[in-house]
Design a protein around this motif. Sequence first.
Motif, PDB file in Angstrom:
ATOM      1  N   LEU A  53      -1.554  -8.583   7.225  1.00 23.06           N
ATOM      2  CA  LEU A  53      -1.609  -7.937   5.871  1.00 23.06           C
ATOM      3  C   LEU A  53      -0.357  -6.881   5.650  1.00 23.06           C
ATOM      4  CD1 LEU A  53      -3.600  -7.287   3.503  1.00 23.06           C
ATOM      5  CD2 LEU A  53      -4.349  -5.261   4.655  1.00 23.06           C
ATOM      6  N   THR A  54      -0.090  -5.933   6.760  1.00 30.12           N
ATOM      7  CA  THR A  54       1.221  -5.147   6.301  1.00 30.12           C
ATOM      8  C   THR A  54       2.500  -5.785   6.096  1.00 30.12           C
ATOM      9  OG1 THR A  54       0.465  -3.592   7.994  1.00 30.12           O
ATOM     10  CG2 THR A  54       2.587  -3.537   7.415  1.00 30.12           C
ATOM     11  N   ARG A  55       2.631  -7.180   6.729  1.00 21.54           N
ATOM     12  CA  ARG A  55       3.901  -7.734   6.724  1.00 21.54           C
ATOM     13  C   ARG A  55       3.884  -8.621   5.094  1.00 21.54           C
ATOM     14  NH1 ARG A  55       5.801 -13.167   8.277  1.00 21.54           N
ATOM     15  NH2 ARG A  55       8.059 -12.998   8.541  1.00 21.54           N
ATOM     16  N   SER A  56       2.744  -8.997   4.781  1.00 15.21           N
ATOM     17  CA  SER A  56       2.463  -9.856   3.791  1.00 15.21           C
ATOM     18  C   SER A  56       2.646  -8.951   2.454  1.00 15.21           C
ATOM     19  CB  SER A  56       1.303 -10.681   3.452  1.00 15.21           C
ATOM     20  OG  SER A  56       0.035  -9.854   3.476  1.00 15.21           O
ATOM     21  N   HIS A  57       2.097  -7.628   2.496  1.00 14.06           N
ATOM     22  CA  HIS A  57       2.307  -6.751   1.374  1.00 14.06           C
ATOM     23  C   HIS A  57       3.741  -6.164   1.251  1.00 14.06           C
ATOM     24  CE1 HIS A  57      -1.127  -5.505  -0.622  1.00 14.06           C
ATOM     25  NE2 HIS A  57      -1.994  -5.990   0.394  1.00 14.06           N
ATOM     26  N   ALA A  58       4.367  -5.862   2.592  1.00 15.41           N
ATOM     27  CA  ALA A  58       5.806  -5.769   2.486  1.00 15.41           C
ATOM     28  C   ALA A  58       6.646  -6.806   1.700  1.00 15.41           C
ATOM     29  CB  ALA A  58       6.406  -5.482   3.781  1.00 15.41           C
ATOM     30  N   ILE A  59       6.307  -7.902   1.894  1.00 15.29           N
ATOM     31  CA  ILE A  59       7.114  -8.961   1.178  1.00 15.29           C
ATOM     32  C   ILE A  59       6.810  -8.983  -0.130  1.00 15.29           C
ATOM     33  CG2 ILE A  59       7.295 -11.300   1.001  1.00 15.29           C
ATOM     34  CD1 ILE A  59       6.889 -11.574   4.124  1.00 15.29           C
ATOM     35  N   ALA A  60       5.561  -8.956  -0.612  1.00 14.54           N
ATOM     36  CA  ALA A  60       4.980  -9.057  -1.772  1.00 14.54           C
ATOM     37  C   ALA A  60       5.637  -7.804  -2.684  1.00 14.54           C
ATOM     38  CB  ALA A  60       3.588  -9.040  -1.921  1.00 14.54           C
ATOM     39  N   ARG A  61       5.749  -6.728  -2.095  1.00 13.91           N
ATOM     40  CA  ARG A  61       6.130  -5.772  -2.957  1.00 13.91           C
ATOM     41  C   ARG A  61       7.852  -5.501  -2.811  1.00 13.91           C
ATOM     42  NH1 ARG A  61       6.882  -0.115  -0.660  1.00 13.91           N
ATOM     43  NH2 ARG A  61       6.190   0.693  -2.511  1.00 13.91           N
TER      44      ARG A  61
END
Length: 183
Positions: A53-61
């Motif tokens: 979740l941390t990784r995917s939110h970093a990529i998304a934002r």
Amino acid sequence: MERKEAGVSLVELMVVLALAGILLGAAAPAYQDVMRRQQLRVAANDLVAAIDLTRSHAIARGGPVMLGPLEASGTDWTKGWMVFIDDNGNRRPDAGEQRLFQHGPLPEGMTLVSAFSSGATPLYLAYNGAGRSCSASNSLAARWGTLSLARGGETRNIKINMLGRLRVCNPAVDSANCGGVND
């Protein structure tokens, strides 16, 4: 015509109860081991989900997102963890900062130890907009390491490489490729 009473005598009932007690006594330790392994598996899966979740939110934002211990000093992962956006750069979730996910404490007797290439306190795991693990102060500086969960003689290591990719391994099964937190 005589009727015979159907049922069991007190002696027969006591023999059955004694046998059941012996069987339960033998099965209880094995059941406890299964429960400990299952709790370890669940905790490892929950932590992997938080890292993903941390990784995917970093990529998304397109910017850094952090995962850190929930406890106030940021040094005890067993009290739980939180995924958050660290606007002020102090590696702690503060009032006004966006909190994306929070996990409660681990079961009693379970430990979670982390060791990363930069041993900064408070403890944390950060991902940059490219989906790579990074330092909190410099999103271009790679940061890698191990999160190690243990309970009742069982251990699961979550290894995070320089690119931010992770894998879960059991050092008892694969000691050559799944060293401890200091490897």
